[in-house]
Motif scaffolding. Structure first.
Motif, PDB file in Angstrom:
ATOM      1  N   LYS A  40       0.633  -1.274   0.086  1.00  0.00           N
ATOM      2  CA  LYS A  40      -0.033   0.154   0.051  1.00  0.00           C
ATOM      3  C   LYS A  40       1.091   1.327  -0.120  1.00  0.00           C
ATOM      4  O   LYS A  40       1.660   1.413   0.904  1.00  0.00           O
ATOM      5  N   PRO A  42      -5.946  -4.857   8.150  1.00  0.00           N
ATOM      6  CA  PRO A  42      -7.179  -4.889   8.679  1.00  0.00           C
ATOM      7  C   PRO A  42      -7.970  -3.849   8.190  1.00  0.00           C
ATOM      8  O   PRO A  42      -7.475  -2.726   7.676  1.00  0.00           O
ATOM      9  N   ILE A  92     -11.551  -1.536   8.456  1.00  0.00           N
ATOM     10  CA  ILE A  92     -12.601  -0.868   9.157  1.00  0.00           C
ATOM     11  C   ILE A  92     -13.823  -0.187   8.590  1.00  0.00           C
ATOM     12  O   ILE A  92     -13.215   0.400   7.691  1.00  0.00           O
ATOM     13  N   SER A 100     -16.008   2.789   9.824  1.00  0.00           N
ATOM     14  CA  SER A 100     -16.295   3.670  10.992  1.00  0.00           C
ATOM     15  C   SER A 100     -17.298   4.828  10.666  1.00  0.00           C
ATOM     16  O   SER A 100     -17.444   5.077   9.404  1.00  0.00           O
ATOM     17  N   TYR A 127     -12.591  -6.097  -0.326  1.00  0.00           N
ATOM     18  CA  TYR A 127     -13.216  -5.973   1.278  1.00  0.00           C
ATOM     19  C   TYR A 127     -14.198  -5.021   1.480  1.00  0.00           C
ATOM     20  O   TYR A 127     -14.995  -5.087   2.322  1.00  0.00           O
ATOM     21  N   SER A 160     -24.609   6.026   2.654  1.00  0.00           N
ATOM     22  CA  SER A 160     -23.468   6.358   1.779  1.00  0.00           C
ATOM     23  C   SER A 160     -22.328   5.616   2.454  1.00  0.00           C
ATOM     24  O   SER A 160     -22.179   5.597   3.555  1.00  0.00           O
ATOM     25  N   ALA A 189     -17.759   6.056   2.186  1.00  0.00           N
ATOM     26  CA  ALA A 189     -16.646   7.107   1.605  1.00  0.00           C
ATOM     27  C   ALA A 189     -15.517   6.176   1.833  1.00  0.00           C
ATOM     28  O   ALA A 189     -15.261   5.482   2.726  1.00  0.00           O
ATOM     29  N   LEU A 245     -20.797   6.118   6.316  1.00  0.00           N
ATOM     30  CA  LEU A 245     -19.516   5.177   6.726  1.00  0.00           C
ATOM     31  C   LEU A 245     -18.478   5.682   6.138  1.00  0.00           C
ATOM     32  O   LEU A 245     -18.459   5.864   5.036  1.00  0.00           O
ATOM     33  N   LEU A 246     -17.283   5.384   6.735  1.00  0.00           N
ATOM     34  CA  LEU A 246     -16.127   5.418   6.230  1.00  0.00           C
ATOM     35  C   LEU A 246     -15.482   4.477   6.344  1.00  0.00           C
ATOM     36  O   LEU A 246     -15.417   3.709   7.102  1.00  0.00           O
ATOM     37  N   ILE A 247     -14.548   3.720   5.112  1.00  0.00           N
ATOM     38  CA  ILE A 247     -13.974   2.639   5.238  1.00  0.00           C
ATOM     39  C   ILE A 247     -12.582   2.779   4.810  1.00  0.00           C
ATOM     40  O   ILE A 247     -12.176   3.615   3.878  1.00  0.00           O
ATOM     41  N   ASP A 248     -11.634   2.036   5.366  1.00  0.00           N
ATOM     42  CA  ASP A 248     -10.278   2.045   5.118  1.00  0.00           C
ATOM     43  C   ASP A 248      -9.435   0.865   5.713  1.00  0.00           C
ATOM     44  O   ASP A 248     -10.175   0.148   6.481  1.00  0.00           O
ATOM     45  N   THR A 249      -8.173   0.738   5.249  1.00  0.00           N
ATOM     46  CA  THR A 249      -7.155   0.030   5.802  1.00  0.00           C
ATOM     47  C   THR A 249      -6.361   0.433   6.610  1.00  0.00           C
ATOM     48  O   THR A 249      -5.975   1.688   6.246  1.00  0.00           O
TER      49      THR A 249
END
Lengths: 344, 106
Positions: free
Chosen positions: A134, A147, A149, A151, A173, A198, A200, B91-95
């Motif tokens: 990454k 991992p 998430i 949030s 994912y 939504s 993001a 929602l916010l998604i990230d790694t």
């Protein structure tokens, strides 16, 4: 007289040592140039070195397969062991043999010069650890896990988390993570039914197929950027209409929800603070063994983080931005923490 | 030892950033940890031994699988949503990368 002689000898010796050190240093620099720069470069010499070493190790470990078969036969014949012990030993043995097969296969591939970006073996005892590629550009890859998430932007409450095996593509994912959020929503018994409006994310999840899948679920994707330009926090009425038309969600989502989605997409970098909170609780380093261990650690860290977030919400220790966002979402502060008993 | 105490200890371990032994030690000496584990009444034992062994905590942790962990997080999220404290609308998604722990001396 004697002291002067000793001092002369010492200075002569110092000069000689300095020359030797200098020449050695030059040789080291030449050698290091061959390896490429410390943090960047191709490192062809490393590959050669690995090939030579691994060939020797593979030859040394040639009889392992045969010995393994013999050991397995002996284990089945061992009558002194109980069934449970035999089963446990057989499982451990099979895992060890599988690891060996994996190492051998990968080493052969490396020797033949095939490219191995993903699924490269890092730890013989945990095959699910993979290089994290990454944000890397021609740099040595970091090894570990990645991992995921999901949030809430206002308070940082984490609805779902997932620790994938290896290092899959970022777009893969999103849907499994949203499925987990959906399963949490289905547990809620209050009305009206809560829904996802939504999502993001960063440029890594910018994928046409994923956008289509999210639109099919009635989820806006304005928060996922299509290029490096920052999103507009306050879109005009025409822009809102265009977003709804593009997503095909005219009847499912309101312009107000689109505006909130744009605001979320604009303030997406706030997710870094949620990640920092998890890191502060030790999520940056996997301490338990294997993939199940990583799942346990990540899950418990998320639960601890969520607990702390809920305490902050109860005590109203939120940023102004978070308070405003909560007001816009219609989330109220409940004064359930106060004691209404008599003072005396 | 009750499962709720073990679960609370596991959670507190990550919140306080200690080891299994540390948190088991604090269960005997720290009233805040006892309170968080739901132990409201306490009779001081005369012996100095742990009444929650680190090995027990490790054994308990080993029985938590991915499905159970997902369920625990979903229960927590559902409870927060039911109280109206959080909303899943946007929602916010990230790694983020996390590395395996390096052995001592590296």
């Amino acid at each position: 007289m004697t002291i002067a002689r000793i001092a002369q000898q010492c200075s002569r010796r110092t000069t000689q040592l300095q020359r030797q050190a200098h020449s050695l240093h030059q040789e080291i620099t030449k050698g290091m140039r061959g390896f490429g720069r410390q943090c960047r470069g191709h490192g062809h010499v490393f590959v050669k070195l690995v090939r030579h070493t691994e060939q020797q190790l593979l030859e040394l470990g040639q009889p392992i397969t045969m010995l393994g078969q013999q050991a397995q036969q002996l284990l089945t014949q061992a009558t002194a062991l109980s069934d449970a012990t035999r089963k446990r030993l057989a499982e451990a043995f099979n895992v060890a043999m599988h690891s060996h097969t994996h190492i051998r296969k990968q080493s052969t591939q490396l020797t033949q010069g095939k490219k191995l970006r993903h699924c490269k073996l890092v730890n013989a005892y945990d095959l699910t650890i993979a290089p994290i590629l990454k944000g890397k550009s021609n740099c040595p890859a970091q090894f570990g896990r990645k991992p995921e998430i999901a949030s809430e932007p206002a308070t940082g409450f984490i609805f779902a988390t997932r620790v994938p095996e290896g290092n899959p593509n970022d777009t893969s994912y999103v849907l499994p993570l949203l499925d987990k959020v959906q399963s949490a929503i289905e547990r809620v018994r209050t009305t009206p039914k809560l829904r996802l409006h939504s999502v993001a994310g960063d440029l890594g999840v910018n994928d046409a197929a994923l956008r289509q899948a999210l639109h099919a679920r009635g989820i806006l994707t304005v928060g996922i950027p299509q290029n490096v330009k920052s999103l507009a926090p306050n879109p005009s009425t025409e822009e809102v209409g265009a977003i709804l038309t593009e997503a095909g969600l005219h009847r499912k989502r309101t312009p107000y929800q689109v505006q909130l989605a744009c605001a979320c997409g604009y303030s997406r970098p706030v997710v870094e603070s949620h990640i920092a909170s998890l890191r502060a609780r030790g999520a940056g380093q996997v301490r338990y063994k294997g993939h199940p261990g990583a799942v346990r650690q990540q899950g418990m860290t998320v639960r601890a983080h969520n607990g702390a977030t809920l305490v902050r919400i109860h005590q109203q220790q939120l940023s102004k931005r978070a308070q405003k966002f909560r007001r816009l979402l219609g989330l109220r502060y409940r004064k359930d923490n106060e004691i209404h008993g008599q003072k005396n | 030892m009750p499962i709720r105490v073990l679960l609370a200890l596991e959670l507190l371990k990550h919140e306080l950033g200690g080891s299994d032994e540390d948190i088991c030690h604090r269960l005997r000496t720290d009233f805040a940890v006892m309170y968080a584990c739901g132990l409201r009444e306490y009779q001081a034992p005369r012996s100095q031994v742990h009444f929650g062994l680190p090995e027990t905590l490790c054994e308990f942790r080993g029985r938590i699988d991915e499905a159970l962990m997902d369920e625990l997080i979903a229960i927590q999220a559902a409870a927060a949503m039911e109280e109206g404290l959080v909303s899943p609308a946007h929602l916010l998604i990230d790694t983020f990368p996390c590395e395996p722990r390096q052995p001592a001396g590296h």
